[in-house]
Design an enzyme around this catalytic site. Structure first.
Site, PDB file in Angstrom:
ATOM      1  N   SER A  10       0.778  -1.148   0.085  1.00 55.93           N
ATOM      2  CA  SER A  10       0.169   0.030  -0.001  1.00 55.93           C
ATOM      3  C   SER A  10       0.902   1.263   0.165  1.00 55.93           C
ATOM      4  O   SER A  10       1.565   1.262   0.870  1.00 55.93           O
ATOM      5  CB  SER A  10      -0.714  -0.139   1.165  1.00 55.93           C
ATOM      6  OG  SER A  10      -1.322   1.410   1.395  1.00 55.93           O
ATOM      7  N   HIS A  33      -1.194  -1.317  -4.364  1.00 57.92           N
ATOM      8  CA  HIS A  33      -2.470  -0.967  -3.710  1.00 57.92           C
ATOM      9  C   HIS A  33      -2.693   0.418  -3.304  1.00 57.92           C
ATOM     10  O   HIS A  33      -1.730   1.255  -2.759  1.00 57.92           O
ATOM     11  CB  HIS A  33      -2.525  -1.672  -2.312  1.00 57.92           C
ATOM     12  CG  HIS A  33      -3.780  -1.518  -1.856  1.00 57.92           C
ATOM     13  ND1 HIS A  33      -4.895  -2.537  -2.039  1.00 57.92           N
ATOM     14  CD2 HIS A  33      -4.194  -0.700  -0.544  1.00 57.92           C
ATOM     15  CE1 HIS A  33      -5.792  -2.136  -1.125  1.00 57.92           C
ATOM     16  NE2 HIS A  33      -5.743  -1.324  -0.393  1.00 57.92           N
ATOM     17  N   ASP A  35      -4.883   3.400  -1.848  1.00 56.00           N
ATOM     18  CA  ASP A  35      -5.820   3.973  -1.012  1.00 56.00           C
ATOM     19  C   ASP A  35      -6.473   5.203  -1.208  1.00 56.00           C
ATOM     20  O   ASP A  35      -6.026   6.308  -0.755  1.00 56.00           O
ATOM     21  CB  ASP A  35      -5.589   3.722   0.554  1.00 56.00           C
ATOM     22  CG  ASP A  35      -5.141   2.392   0.911  1.00 56.00           C
ATOM     23  OD1 ASP A  35      -6.080   1.426   0.767  1.00 56.00           O
ATOM     24  OD2 ASP A  35      -3.982   2.039   1.493  1.00 56.00           O
ATOM     25  N   MET A  37      -9.084   7.735  -0.203  1.00 56.00           N
ATOM     26  CA  MET A  37      -9.975   8.196   0.824  1.00 56.00           C
ATOM     27  C   MET A  37     -10.492   9.769   0.670  1.00 56.00           C
ATOM     28  O   MET A  37      -9.463  10.447   0.291  1.00 56.00           O
ATOM     29  CB  MET A  37      -9.219   8.124   2.114  1.00 56.00           C
ATOM     30  CG  MET A  37      -8.521   6.482   2.402  1.00 56.00           C
ATOM     31  SD  MET A  37      -7.837   6.741   4.066  1.00 56.00           S
ATOM     32  CE  MET A  37      -6.817   5.238   4.013  1.00 56.00           C
ATOM     33  N   HIS A  66      -8.330   0.920  -4.135  1.00 57.42           N
ATOM     34  CA  HIS A  66      -9.065   0.681  -3.138  1.00 57.42           C
ATOM     35  C   HIS A  66      -9.954   1.731  -2.845  1.00 57.42           C
ATOM     36  O   HIS A  66      -9.359   2.994  -2.106  1.00 57.42           O
ATOM     37  CB  HIS A  66      -8.575   0.095  -1.798  1.00 57.42           C
ATOM     38  CG  HIS A  66      -9.234  -0.107  -0.614  1.00 57.42           C
ATOM     39  ND1 HIS A  66      -8.669  -0.296   0.643  1.00 57.42           N
ATOM     40  CD2 HIS A  66     -10.510  -0.117  -0.274  1.00 57.42           C
ATOM     41  CE1 HIS A  66      -9.416  -0.197   1.586  1.00 57.42           C
ATOM     42  NE2 HIS A  66     -10.834  -0.266   1.125  1.00 57.42           N
ATOM     43  N   MET A  68     -12.202   4.226  -0.698  1.00 58.83           N
ATOM     44  CA  MET A  68     -12.953   4.459   0.551  1.00 58.83           C
ATOM     45  C   MET A  68     -13.456   5.961   0.522  1.00 58.83           C
ATOM     46  O   MET A  68     -13.117   6.867   0.775  1.00 58.83           O
ATOM     47  CB  MET A  68     -11.860   4.493   1.569  1.00 58.83           C
ATOM     48  CG  MET A  68     -11.425   2.997   2.032  1.00 58.83           C
ATOM     49  SD  MET A  68      -9.833   2.793   3.015  1.00 58.83           S
ATOM     50  CE  MET A  68      -8.707   2.899   1.294  1.00 58.83           C
ATOM     51  N   MET A 137     -11.545  -6.214   5.073  1.00 57.92           N
ATOM     52  CA  MET A 137     -10.806  -5.388   5.802  1.00 57.92           C
ATOM     53  C   MET A 137     -10.464  -5.878   7.159  1.00 57.92           C
ATOM     54  O   MET A 137     -11.411  -6.452   7.909  1.00 57.92           O
ATOM     55  CB  MET A 137     -11.454  -4.033   6.194  1.00 57.92           C
ATOM     56  CG  MET A 137     -11.785  -3.101   5.095  1.00 57.92           C
ATOM     57  SD  MET A 137     -10.191  -2.881   3.984  1.00 57.92           S
ATOM     58  CE  MET A 137      -9.226  -1.867   5.293  1.00 57.92           C
ATOM     59  N   PHE A 143      -6.267   4.428   8.034  1.00 57.57           N
ATOM     60  CA  PHE A 143      -4.744   4.729   8.451  1.00 57.57           C
ATOM     61  C   PHE A 143      -4.028   3.385   8.304  1.00 57.57           C
ATOM     62  O   PHE A 143      -4.526   2.241   8.770  1.00 57.57           O
ATOM     63  CB  PHE A 143      -5.046   5.300   9.843  1.00 57.57           C
ATOM     64  CG  PHE A 143      -5.633   6.485   9.917  1.00 57.57           C
ATOM     65  CD1 PHE A 143      -4.868   7.600   9.751  1.00 57.57           C
ATOM     66  CD2 PHE A 143      -6.771   6.470  10.509  1.00 57.57           C
ATOM     67  CE1 PHE A 143      -5.546   8.963   9.678  1.00 57.57           C
ATOM     68  CE2 PHE A 143      -7.599   7.748  10.858  1.00 57.57           C
ATOM     69  CZ  PHE A 143      -7.062   8.868  10.269  1.00 57.57           C
ATOM     70  N   ASP A 175      -6.805  -6.753   3.932  1.00 56.72           N
ATOM     71  CA  ASP A 175      -5.937  -5.423   4.093  1.00 56.72           C
ATOM     72  C   ASP A 175      -6.245  -4.902   5.433  1.00 56.72           C
ATOM     73  O   ASP A 175      -7.221  -4.569   6.197  1.00 56.72           O
ATOM     74  CB  ASP A 175      -6.916  -4.443   3.334  1.00 56.72           C
ATOM     75  CG  ASP A 175      -6.291  -3.208   3.154  1.00 56.72           C
ATOM     76  OD1 ASP A 175      -5.350  -2.916   3.620  1.00 56.72           O
ATOM     77  OD2 ASP A 175      -6.907  -2.194   2.456  1.00 56.72           O
ATOM     78  N   SER A 198       2.970  -0.664   5.929  1.00 59.56           N
ATOM     79  CA  SER A 198       3.895  -0.583   6.998  1.00 59.56           C
ATOM     80  C   SER A 198       5.051  -1.651   7.107  1.00 59.56           C
ATOM     81  O   SER A 198       6.186  -1.582   7.060  1.00 59.56           O
ATOM     82  CB  SER A 198       3.368  -0.303   8.286  1.00 59.56           C
ATOM     83  OG  SER A 198       2.332  -1.065   8.778  1.00 59.56           O
TER      84      SER A 198
END
Ligand code: DX5
Ligand code: ZN
Length: 227
Positions: A10, A33, A35, A37, A66, A68, A137, A143, A175, A198
């Site tokens: 990610s 990936h 994200d 948001m 993804h 969101m 998820m 986060f 994820d 991370s």
């Protein structure tokens, strides 16, 4: 249908000031990936279609977007046009999920539905035949760096039962909070695609971490299938 293990770093955990460098570091990944948001569906605001297009220009690795966001139908074309290879939308955010999924597929991308930790797997039952992917998820979205929610293991078992009963076996992505400590257990329960933010970008050698995660997942998937 058996899937191969796929690792999807990610870029939420990448250094946006050095995105091209970080994409190069994860060029051995199976998916990138991204994200997206919107600051409404999640308490965080991240990437728009410009970043997806920038990634498309900078890497040959397929892009796993993804979303969101609330009202994904309003903006989904931005991401499809920017070169998303897979688009996943949250069941909680889409009123006409079937229409949204068919729109993604009609555009030529692969379509997936995402379930938050509190959303039961039964929500995807009627749409399973249309799905390329179900994304579970294992943290509440928003986060990177959160702890893996233990209830995900039982949820994966329920999703497997649903897939077996229906005869449809989309890819299963997980994820949130994935690392070398838990990826084997997740893989043994039927997941084949693993988002890691991370764990990959926090490693001294992100490329080696991707290899490690993939080999742990692949062998656990083999032994899971043998049981
Ligand atoms: C959370 C995001 C994740 C996140 C994962 O809302 O959807 O993709 O980047 O990060 P880690 O692997 O650090 O939990
Ligand atoms: Zn994500």
């Amino acid at each position: 249908m058996a899937h191969d293990a796929r690792i999807a770093p990610s870029i939420l955990s990448a250094d946006m000031a050095h995105l091209a460098r970080d994409l190069e570091r994860i060029s051995g990944a199976d998916l990138i990936h991204i994200d997206v948001m919107d600051g409404h569906f999640t308490g965080n605001l991240t990437f728009g279609a410009g970043i997806v297009a920038a990634c498309k220009r900078s890497t040959d690795v397929p892009l796993d977007v993804h979303m969101m966001v609330t009202n994904p139908d309003e903006t989904i074309d931005w991401y499809l046009d920017a070169g998303a290879d897979i688009v996943t939308v949250h069941a909680e955010a889409s009123t006409h999920l079937h229409r949204t999924v068919m729109h993604i597929k009609d555009s030529g991308a692969q379509a997936g539905v995402v379930l938050n930790p509190a959303t039961p797997v039964s929500v995807v039952e009627d749409i399973l035949p249309e799905l390329d992917m179900v994304l579970i998820m294992s943290v509440n979205p928003g986060f990177g760096g959160q702890s893996f929610i233990e209830g995900t293991y039982a949820k994966l078992e329920r999703l497997n039962s649903l897939c077996d009963a229906s005869g449809y076996h989309p890819s299963i992505e997980v994820d949130g909070g994935i690392s070398s400590k838990n990826i084997e257990r997740v893989a043994a329960l039927g997941a084949d695609t693993f988002v890691a933010g991370s764990a990959v970008f926090g490693a001294d050698d992100p490329a080696a971490e991707i290899e490690l995660l993939r080999s742990l997942a692949q062998s656990a998937m083999r032994s899971g299938a043998a049981r």
